[in-house]
Design an enzyme around this catalytic site. Sequence first.
Site, mmCIF file in Angstrom:
data_model
loop_
_atom_site.group_PDB
_atom_site.id
_atom_site.type_symbol
_atom_site.label_atom_id
_atom_site.label_comp_id
_atom_site.label_asym_id
_atom_site.label_seq_id
_atom_site.Cartn_x
_atom_site.Cartn_y
_atom_site.Cartn_z
ATOM 1 C CD GLU A 291 29.781 26.964 19.148
ATOM 2 O OE1 GLU A 291 30.608 27.937 19.719
ATOM 3 O OE2 GLU A 291 28.619 27.374 19.199
ATOM 4 C CB SER B 96 -9.913 -23.410 27.836
ATOM 5 O OG SER B 96 -11.163 -23.682 28.405
#
Length: 693
Positions: free
Chosen positions: A85, A345
């Site tokens: 680029e 329980s």
Amino acid sequence: MRLWHKFAIGSAAGILLAGAALFALDAADRAFPPPLDKADVVSPEVLDADGQLLRAFATPEGRWRLKTVVADVDPQFLRMLVAYEDQRFYDHVGIDVWALGRASLQFVRNGRIVSGASTLSMQVARLIEPRAERSFSAKLLQLARAVQIERRLSKEEILDLYLTHAPYGGNLEGVRAASLAYFGKEPRRLTVAEAALLVGLPQLPERRRPDRNLKAAQEARKRVLDRVAVAEAVGDGEAERAEAVAIPPRRLQLPALAAHLGEAALRKEPLVLKHRSTLKKQVQQGLESVARAAAMKLGPKLSLAMVMADAQTGAIVGEVGSADYFDASRSGWIDMTRVNRSPGSTLKPFIYGLAFEQGLVSQETIIEDRPADFFGYRPRNFDMSYQGDVTVREALQLSLNVPAVKLLDAVGPSRLLVRFRRAEVRPALPPNETPGLAIGLGGVGLTLKHLVQLYTALANRGQPARLGDGVTGTPGKIDGEPLLEPIAVWNVADILSGVIPPAGAPQRGIAYKTGTSYGYRDAWSVGYDGRYVLGVWVGRPDNSAVPGLTGYGTAAPILFEAFAKSGISTTPLPRPPAGAVRIAQSELPISQRRFALNASGLLVASGREPAPQIVYPPEGAHIDLGAKGGDLSPLLLKLQGGRAPFRWLANGKPLPDLSRRRTQQWLPDGGGYSKLTVIDSAGRAASVGVFID
């Protein structure tokens, strides 16, 4: 002289004009700064304890734009990006004059654009200040913005902006979002083929999207790899090999783990962009995969929740709020880890722990499992049958209801809730009701998170840990008295580790307890090893009944599967503390061989108040308190019967204080034989002889 005079005047005028121009440029720069604040709008992220991405949220405009810096990206990708680029990126001041001249000359010669001259700085200017038109004035503004950006930011900061904002098709922006969407991984380690694709897509992101136009994506990657500068950056032959690698043809979903926790974090701190949690990504992935598989087997409208925590630190390492956050049929948006439900329980181990601590029973004490009436309260077992005489160990392993209520009646429901407060847990009682015996069978409201917080005490020698909320809360050990004494905790773990795993589940060396609430509304299973606690809840969010739903049959298999898929190695349960032994029934004191209630919850041999009896340590016991190493641990003394206050004597020497408790601690002077005596307020005494090792 006249010529030199003119030259001097001209030079001075030139300097003044240049200064004026520079002043004008500075004034314009200050008056019209680049909109760098727009670059700060990124996707909020939720991270695990190690900084790995759990979940990201889209920006207000619906973009996946993950904050990315140079350190987040493979260095080879950066070299390829600059080579392709902007080869003179590190040398120019925003505008590449040579590239601009070349592009202009090519345009004049060919009548069309042959190559671009846009620098990475110019591209950043366009990304943070997009313009629909591609006019000459827009290009000039882009050039000016590039110079402004270069004056304000370092080269690395400019790269950070590009890496965060570069377009990759659809609503993907930035290298991290693209790498996660196309390759399913962070961009820290990219192959040459992957890096080349990510370099080539931003020029024409919509046309080159791999999930929409695979051929265009391949051509874009080839164009990058064919660039001489790129080939030099990646090394000899790497570009050719990369061209042969297949490109992923579809877009993946970005990480979306811990949906409920992420939503809660964003609500609490909406301005924070990175929320660091206590979760572990590997654990979270494992729990969620188990939850999805289990939901398919459970059937419609059923949901489930899980919490896994480190018992030593209190950190929540995994949390699943529902079977599927996006499943409306299961009310998936409701976080069931924080909803009060009947725990069934699952509180029984704490009742037994208190009974062990107070010397009321030992593991081999016989207790009756027969119909009983507690002033109108008549508990029944889950299967409506009774076992008759059983040991305390069997009663807890089989989760028998009547023995648990008998023990709760002896230790006191209020005392149990007081112990829960030591873990900063306050179960919700029915309105206007005091603690009753029903709490032993689930007659209170409790969240899964708080249930796991209670169980951290069982995995951590009695000391509970505060879990926090996984993000903003601060986990840690809870200072103060332990929830239960270490010997009582060991007895509970010794029993629960012997519970048979569900059919087909591997034996993992964990202690676990199940529970089913009244009316088959909630199924629970909580398990722990020497480090981690995992709690599982299954039920319907609307609290309606589910026939056949049980803790052992429904929740326990999920518990064992989740432990296996969590990726955490099993830590052995804590070793027995000093003085902890399992005593055979034939060697128990007479008062501990069978548990029978009177008004005081004590064994009754006649109508009179029983005399005191030392139930621990037993007569003639050899107890390892570390005498050989020279660092002795205290010995826990327990008695049953008698009338408070009590006076203890060791080898004829009184211990410092009278005590109204039936437990006492004594630190021996050394090893060898010792005689222990207790005298109650009526003058009755009991003695035992023990050997301290």
